[in-house]
Enzyme design. Structure first.
Site, PDB file in Angstrom:
ATOM      1  N   GLY A  51       0.762  -1.259   0.000  1.00  0.00           N
ATOM      2  CA  GLY A  51       0.000   0.000   0.000  1.00  0.00           C
ATOM      3  C   GLY A  51       0.784   1.294   0.000  1.00  0.00           C
ATOM      4  O   GLY A  51       0.325   2.299  -0.526  1.00  0.00           O
ATOM      5  N   GLU A  55       3.521   4.253   6.331  1.00  0.00           N
ATOM      6  CA  GLU A  55       2.283   3.498   6.112  1.00  0.00           C
ATOM      7  C   GLU A  55       1.363   4.268   5.175  1.00  0.00           C
ATOM      8  O   GLU A  55       1.377   5.501   5.162  1.00  0.00           O
ATOM      9  CB  GLU A  55       1.552   3.308   7.451  1.00  0.00           C
ATOM     10  CG  GLU A  55       1.992   2.097   8.249  1.00  0.00           C
ATOM     11  CD  GLU A  55       1.329   0.800   7.742  1.00  0.00           C
ATOM     12  OE1 GLU A  55       0.810   0.769   6.614  1.00  0.00           O
ATOM     13  OE2 GLU A  55       1.358  -0.171   8.517  1.00  0.00           O
ATOM     14  N   ASP A  72      -5.832   2.591  10.307  1.00  0.00           N
ATOM     15  CA  ASP A  72      -7.267   2.390  10.515  1.00  0.00           C
ATOM     16  C   ASP A  72      -7.481   2.135  12.011  1.00  0.00           C
ATOM     17  O   ASP A  72      -7.529   3.071  12.796  1.00  0.00           O
ATOM     18  CB  ASP A  72      -7.686   1.212   9.616  1.00  0.00           C
ATOM     19  CG  ASP A  72      -9.177   0.968   9.582  1.00  0.00           C
ATOM     20  OD1 ASP A  72      -9.932   1.845   9.995  1.00  0.00           O
ATOM     21  OD2 ASP A  72      -9.593  -0.119   9.139  1.00  0.00           O
ATOM     22  N   GLY A 119      -5.252   0.917  13.892  1.00  0.00           N
ATOM     23  CA  GLY A 119      -3.949   1.210  14.512  1.00  0.00           C
ATOM     24  C   GLY A 119      -3.211  -0.053  14.927  1.00  0.00           C
ATOM     25  O   GLY A 119      -2.045   0.006  15.323  1.00  0.00           O
TER      26      GLY A 119
END
Ligand code: IMP
Length: 186
Positions: free
Chosen positions: A49, A103, A107, A109
């Protein structure tokens, strides 16, 4: 000029434009360059990502920097538990170095919190966290985000490296799905 098939973008709504992304990445680059200065900075970028964000962020840095990559996957049946398996580890030693974990999105965490713990166990000089997006409303664990691109609402996003079922990573902007266009899976 790249064009996506109408079927691919019909269901998408732009959340953050390409221009706004570039502007914010430049600001983050300046901020990080200022904080680290002469230090021995190594970026640990999470695959897949964050690869586009990490590449742009690195080019926005005006200091000496290294990069390495890490890849993880959730244990089968334990998605959302924060228990992850490292499927590709970094190749460089981080002992005594200043690490910046990069990152795409935080979301709950849990993932980033686990990774910060793993990296800290390797005796670096410091470990900080940089996330392009922060879905702070969904956080279930206390996790300081040192460098944050944007706070985003609790909605699934794609583009600029982020996927839905491995698609849309190559969108140059960040988009959400129009209501009802994506089955609700996380
Ligand atoms: P967390 O452990 O709940 O913070 O999840 C973080 C990871 O979930 C991110 O690194 C992404 O891989 C994925 N993720 C969370 N939200 C989204 C989203 O809206 N779009 C794409 N991936 C997401």
């Amino acid at each position: 000029m790249k064009s996506f098939l109408p079927d691919e973008t019909r269901s998408l709504k732009t959340l953050i434009t390409q221009e706004r992304l570039q502007e914010r990445v430049s600001e983050l680059g300046a901020e990080i360059s200022e904080s680290y200065g002469e230090k021995d900075l190594i970026i640990v970028a999470m695959l897949k990502g964050s690869f586009i964000f990490a590449a742009d962020l690195m080019r926005a840095l005006t200091i000496t920097v290294n990069i390495d990559f890490m890849s993880i996957s959730s244990y089968a049946g334990q998605t959302g538990s924060g228990v992850v398996r490292i499927t590709k580890d970094i190749e460089e030693s981080i002992t005594g170095r200043d690490v910046l974990l990069v990152e795409d999105i935080i979301d709950t965490g849990l993932t980033a919190s686990y990774l910060m713990r793993v990296l800290k166990q390797r005796n670096p000089a410091s470990v900080s966290l940089c996330a392009l997006l922060d879905k702070s409303a969904r956080r279930i664990i206390d996790l300081p985000v040192d460098y944050r691109g944007f706070d985003v609402p609790d909605t699934f996003v794609v583009g600029y490296g982020m996927d839905y079922q491995q698609r849309y990573r190559n969108l140059p902007y960040i988009a959400t799905f129009k209501t009802g266009e994506r089955s609700e899976q996380r």
